[in-house]
Design a protein around this motif. Structure first.
Motif, mmCIF file in Angstrom:
data_model
loop_
_atom_site.group_PDB
_atom_site.id
_atom_site.type_symbol
_atom_site.label_atom_id
_atom_site.label_comp_id
_atom_site.label_asym_id
_atom_site.label_seq_id
_atom_site.Cartn_x
_atom_site.Cartn_y
_atom_site.Cartn_z
ATOM 1 N N PHE A 1 10.967 -7.055 13.787
ATOM 2 C CA PHE A 1 9.733 -6.283 13.645
ATOM 3 C C PHE A 1 9.469 -5.414 14.866
ATOM 4 C CE2 PHE A 1 5.069 -5.806 13.940
ATOM 5 C CZ PHE A 1 4.904 -5.033 12.824
ATOM 6 N N GLY A 2 9.934 -5.880 16.022
ATOM 7 C CA GLY A 2 9.723 -5.101 17.239
ATOM 8 C C GLY A 2 10.436 -3.768 17.228
ATOM 9 N N ALA A 3 11.363 -3.591 16.251
ATOM 10 C CA ALA A 3 12.113 -2.350 16.190
ATOM 11 C C ALA A 3 11.396 -1.261 15.421
ATOM 12 C CB ALA A 3 13.481 -2.612 15.546
ATOM 13 N N LEU A 4 10.243 -1.568 14.826
ATOM 14 C CA LEU A 4 9.507 -0.539 14.099
ATOM 15 C C LEU A 4 9.141 0.593 15.047
ATOM 16 C CD1 LEU A 4 7.056 -2.618 11.908
ATOM 17 C CD2 LEU A 4 9.133 -1.465 11.191
ATOM 18 N N SER A 5 9.224 1.823 14.570
ATOM 19 C CA SER A 5 8.938 2.966 15.439
ATOM 20 C C SER A 5 7.761 3.749 14.919
ATOM 21 C CB SER A 5 10.169 3.878 15.537
ATOM 22 O OG SER A 5 10.509 4.380 14.266
ATOM 23 N N PHE A 6 7.058 4.361 15.842
ATOM 24 C CA PHE A 6 5.906 5.183 15.504
ATOM 25 C C PHE A 6 6.108 6.529 16.209
ATOM 26 C CE2 PHE A 6 4.656 0.768 15.788
ATOM 27 C CZ PHE A 6 4.139 0.538 14.532
ATOM 28 N N ASP A 7 6.537 7.519 15.455
ATOM 29 C CA ASP A 7 6.909 8.797 16.053
ATOM 30 C C ASP A 7 5.842 9.859 15.809
ATOM 31 O OD1 ASP A 7 9.382 7.729 16.828
ATOM 32 O OD2 ASP A 7 10.243 8.168 14.840
ATOM 33 N N GLY A 8 5.911 10.889 16.630
ATOM 34 C CA GLY A 8 5.133 12.091 16.368
ATOM 35 C C GLY A 8 3.809 12.175 17.086
ATOM 36 N N ALA A 9 3.342 11.112 17.746
ATOM 37 C CA ALA A 9 2.019 11.155 18.368
ATOM 38 C C ALA A 9 1.984 12.117 19.551
ATOM 39 C CB ALA A 9 1.600 9.755 18.824
ATOM 40 N N ASN A 10 3.129 12.238 20.288
ATOM 41 C CA ASN A 10 3.123 13.051 21.497
ATOM 42 C C ASN A 10 2.962 14.533 21.206
ATOM 43 O OD1 ASN A 10 3.459 10.850 23.180
ATOM 44 N ND2 ASN A 10 5.694 10.915 23.078
ATOM 45 N N ALA A 11 3.261 14.955 19.967
ATOM 46 C CA ALA A 11 3.179 16.369 19.638
ATOM 47 C C ALA A 11 1.765 16.794 19.271
ATOM 48 C CB ALA A 11 4.126 16.684 18.482
ATOM 49 N N LYS A 12 0.841 15.865 19.257
ATOM 50 C CA LYS A 12 -0.511 16.171 18.818
ATOM 51 C C LYS A 12 -1.426 16.435 20.013
ATOM 52 C CE LYS A 12 -0.068 13.239 14.722
ATOM 53 N NZ LYS A 12 -0.628 12.120 13.952
ATOM 54 N N PRO A 13 -2.544 17.111 19.771
ATOM 55 C CA PRO A 13 -3.524 17.289 20.846
ATOM 56 C C PRO A 13 -4.082 15.951 21.258
ATOM 57 C CG PRO A 13 -4.452 17.943 18.735
ATOM 58 C CD PRO A 13 -2.989 17.720 18.503
ATOM 59 N N PRO A 14 -4.647 15.850 22.470
ATOM 60 C CA PRO A 14 -5.131 14.553 22.944
ATOM 61 C C PRO A 14 -6.308 14.033 22.119
ATOM 62 C CG PRO A 14 -5.840 16.331 24.403
ATOM 63 C CD PRO A 14 -4.856 16.926 23.443
ATOM 64 N N LEU A 15 -6.507 12.747 22.193
ATOM 65 C CA LEU A 15 -7.672 12.133 21.561
ATOM 66 C C LEU A 15 -8.940 12.640 22.236
ATOM 67 C CD1 LEU A 15 -6.384 8.436 21.483
ATOM 68 C CD2 LEU A 15 -6.748 9.858 19.466
ATOM 69 N N THR A 16 -10.048 12.576 21.518
ATOM 70 C CA THR A 16 -11.320 12.930 22.144
ATOM 71 C C THR A 16 -11.682 11.845 23.161
ATOM 72 O OG1 THR A 16 -12.692 11.724 20.553
ATOM 73 C CG2 THR A 16 -12.063 13.996 19.984
ATOM 74 N N GLN A 17 -12.624 12.152 24.026
ATOM 75 C CA GLN A 17 -13.026 11.192 25.046
ATOM 76 C C GLN A 17 -13.538 9.892 24.408
ATOM 77 O OE1 GLN A 17 -16.151 12.551 27.644
ATOM 78 N NE2 GLN A 17 -15.835 10.901 29.133
ATOM 79 N N ARG A 18 -14.348 10.018 23.356
ATOM 80 C CA ARG A 18 -14.891 8.832 22.692
ATOM 81 C C ARG A 18 -13.779 8.031 22.016
ATOM 82 N NH1 ARG A 18 -19.201 5.771 23.384
ATOM 83 N NH2 ARG A 18 -20.537 7.622 23.468
ATOM 84 N N GLN A 19 -12.822 8.739 21.396
ATOM 85 C CA GLN A 19 -11.706 8.041 20.755
ATOM 86 C C GLN A 19 -10.871 7.281 21.787
ATOM 87 O OE1 GLN A 19 -9.840 11.329 18.782
ATOM 88 N NE2 GLN A 19 -11.053 11.115 16.908
ATOM 89 N N GLU A 20 -10.686 7.883 22.962
ATOM 90 C CA GLU A 20 -9.932 7.199 24.010
ATOM 91 C C GLU A 20 -10.661 5.940 24.472
ATOM 92 O OE1 GLU A 20 -8.177 8.887 27.323
ATOM 93 O OE2 GLU A 20 -7.100 10.465 26.274
ATOM 94 N N LEU A 21 -11.975 6.024 24.572
ATOM 95 C CA LEU A 21 -12.747 4.844 24.977
ATOM 96 C C LEU A 21 -12.575 3.715 23.961
ATOM 97 C CD1 LEU A 21 -16.072 6.495 26.238
ATOM 98 C CD2 LEU A 21 -14.325 5.357 27.629
ATOM 99 N N VAL A 22 -12.649 4.075 22.676
ATOM 100 C CA VAL A 22 -12.471 3.070 21.619
ATOM 101 C C VAL A 22 -11.047 2.512 21.658
ATOM 102 C CG1 VAL A 22 -12.397 2.689 19.124
ATOM 103 C CG2 VAL A 22 -14.261 4.029 20.118
ATOM 104 N N LEU A 23 -10.062 3.381 21.856
ATOM 105 C CA LEU A 23 -8.672 2.938 21.909
ATOM 106 C C LEU A 23 -8.458 1.942 23.043
ATOM 107 C CD1 LEU A 23 -5.738 3.037 21.054
ATOM 108 C CD2 LEU A 23 -5.450 5.103 22.436
ATOM 109 N N ARG A 24 -9.038 2.212 24.202
ATOM 110 C CA ARG A 24 -8.857 1.293 25.325
ATOM 111 C C ARG A 24 -9.514 -0.059 25.045
ATOM 112 N NH1 ARG A 24 -6.288 3.804 29.250
ATOM 113 N NH2 ARG A 24 -6.361 6.078 29.331
#
Length: 212
Positions: free
Chosen positions: A133-156
């Motif tokens: 399961f550790g081999a699952l990949s999640f691609d494409g996030a780096n090509a997107k604009p950054p998260l909003t400030q509020r979204q980053e707070l929630v993510l952390r």
């Protein structure tokens, strides 16, 4: 704590209810025999903490139901139950966004361990899968604009393992607002649950506040 159990056999649902009392004697267990009933319960009970979903159901497959839950309730962790120990099915279920997979031949202690792990924001991977399961990949996030400030707070806060309720209290916003931000974060990383979002975020360089 509120858990939704979806299985078309009443005796199985009742048995799971008894097992889940091992988490907390006062755990609230909602029961559904079909996906249609389950979706209605999920709409009416926004405080569900976890779903136990049977792989074989009369009105749609567990994978199809998993997809519906992922679109309508992306913040809701799902543990798939099945009478089959087929490794290919296990891998497919986890890659489709489930937070765990437990065979019905498992002992009750294993189910409780899996549920506790998932409720803590982790993924329960059956021993049959090894470390696959550790081999699952999640691609494409780096090509997107950054998260909003509020979204980053929630993510952390997600990276710190906090629940929606705890995040709302920490950021002084409603639980519904938190759910909206979590849903946006899942779309951003193109994943189906908060556990996968945490993994994807970590691979993109995000760290828990405790490690900042």
């Amino acid at each position: 704590m509120k858990i939704l159990v979806i299985d078309d056999h009443a005796l199985v649902r009742e048995g799971l209810h008894q097992v889940l009392k091992g988490l907390d004697e006062n755990v609230s267990v909602l029961q559904a025999g079909t996906c249609e009933q389950a979706f209605a319960l999920a709409e009416n009970h926004v405080d569900i903490d976890l779903v136990l979903l049977d792989y074989h159901l009369p009105d749609m497959t567990g994978l199809q139901a998993l997809d519906v839950f992922g679109k309508k309730h992306p913040e809701l962790p799902i543990v798939m139950l099945s009478g089959s120990a087929n490794v290919q099915i296990m891998r497919q279920v986890l890659q489709s966004g489930a937070s765990g997979f437990v065979t019905k031949s498992s002992l009750s202690d294993e189910l409780l361990h899996a549920v506790r792990l998932v409720l803590n924001g982790d993924v329960y991977s059956p021993s049959e899968l090894g470390s696959d399961f550790g081999a699952l990949s999640f691609d494409g996030a780096n090509a997107k604009p950054p998260l909003t400030q509020r979204q980053e707070l929630v993510l952390r806060e997600l990276l710190d393992g906090r629940s929606n309720r705890e995040i709302g209290s920490s950021l002084n916003v409603s639980e519904e607002t938190v759910k909206t931000h979590v849903a946006s974060i899942l779309r951003y990383f193109d994943v189906q649950n908060r556990t996968q979002a945490v993994v994807a975020a970590a691979r993109c360089g995000y760290r828990p506040t405790s490690a900042a």
